[in-house]
Design a protein around this motif. Sequence first.
Motif, PDB file in Angstrom:
ATOM      1  N   UNK A   2       0.821  -1.211   0.000  1.00 24.90           N
ATOM      2  CA  UNK A   2       0.000   0.000   0.000  1.00 24.90           C
ATOM      3  C   UNK A   2       0.857   1.265   0.000  1.00 24.90           C
ATOM      4  N   UNK A   3       2.087   1.153  -0.471  1.00 28.17           N
ATOM      5  CA  UNK A   3       2.980   2.311  -0.473  1.00 28.17           C
ATOM      6  C   UNK A   3       2.417   3.440  -1.330  1.00 28.17           C
ATOM      7  N   UNK A   9      -2.364   9.405  -0.390  1.00 25.41           N
ATOM      8  CA  UNK A   9      -3.239   9.968   0.638  1.00 25.41           C
ATOM      9  C   UNK A   9      -2.539  11.080   1.414  1.00 25.41           C
ATOM     10  N   UNK A  10      -1.215  10.986   1.599  1.00 27.21           N
ATOM     11  CA  UNK A  10      -0.483  12.073   2.252  1.00 27.21           C
ATOM     12  C   UNK A  10      -0.455  13.314   1.379  1.00 27.21           C
ATOM     13  N   UNK A  11      -0.215  13.135   0.090  1.00 24.64           N
ATOM     14  CA  UNK A  11      -0.203  14.289  -0.810  1.00 24.64           C
ATOM     15  C   UNK A  11      -1.574  14.966  -0.798  1.00 24.64           C
ATOM     16  N   UNK A  12      -2.636  14.170  -0.874  1.00 23.93           N
ATOM     17  CA  UNK A  12      -3.987  14.720  -0.808  1.00 23.93           C
ATOM     18  C   UNK A  12      -4.219  15.450   0.507  1.00 23.93           C
ATOM     19  N   UNK A  43      -7.513  11.263   6.701  1.00 22.49           N
ATOM     20  CA  UNK A  43      -6.685  10.745   7.796  1.00 22.49           C
ATOM     21  C   UNK A  43      -6.945   9.256   8.015  1.00 22.49           C
ATOM     22  N   UNK A  44      -8.197   8.845   7.865  1.00 25.96           N
ATOM     23  CA  UNK A  44      -8.518   7.421   8.030  1.00 25.96           C
ATOM     24  C   UNK A  44      -7.802   6.576   6.984  1.00 25.96           C
ATOM     25  N   UNK A  45      -7.749   7.065   5.767  1.00 25.21           N
ATOM     26  CA  UNK A  45      -7.032   6.366   4.699  1.00 25.21           C
ATOM     27  C   UNK A  45      -5.532   6.320   4.997  1.00 25.21           C
ATOM     28  N   UNK A  46      -5.004   7.411   5.506  1.00 18.16           N
ATOM     29  CA  UNK A  46      -3.584   7.465   5.880  1.00 18.16           C
ATOM     30  C   UNK A  46      -3.305   6.459   6.994  1.00 18.16           C
ATOM     31  N   UNK A  47      -4.152   6.441   8.007  1.00 16.67           N
ATOM     32  CA  UNK A  47      -3.949   5.526   9.130  1.00 16.67           C
ATOM     33  C   UNK A  47      -4.077   4.069   8.695  1.00 16.67           C
ATOM     34  N   UNK A  48      -5.034   3.788   7.816  1.00 20.49           N
ATOM     35  CA  UNK A  48      -5.192   2.416   7.326  1.00 20.49           C
ATOM     36  C   UNK A  48      -3.957   1.970   6.541  1.00 20.49           C
TER      37      UNK A  48
END
Length: 124
Positions: A2-3, A9-12, A43-48
């Motif tokens: 998931x890299x 998701x961080x860029x977004x 943030x949820x996507x980042x954490x996942x």
Amino acid sequence: MTTHLHITSWVLAFILFGLALMFYKQGKNKPAKILQMILRLDYLLILYSGGDLIMYYFQQSFMLGEVIVKGLAGIWVIAAMEMIAGKYSKGKPVMGVWVQFAIAVLIVLVLGFGRLPFGLHFMS
């Protein structure tokens, strides 16, 4: 892996964060709050995706200390982003939180792209 999802998701998140701050500075609180809510979903996507990467590192026994530090620094980045947006919305000073944000982002980038094996060199 998931890299790609994690980096995307961080860029977004950084884009949404910048837009929300821009709207807060312009006094447009409603669009800023909407962007901040979308950012919280991101943030949820980042954490996942970050959790998935951490679990992969644990299974492979790669640099576990650095992985834990990177995970904690990533949570610190998210917390700093929330504190900055909250203080901007209330018109409070944010210099100290910006310093925290910069330190946390530096730690995350150095560990994520420089030290740990699944950074940019892994994606090519």
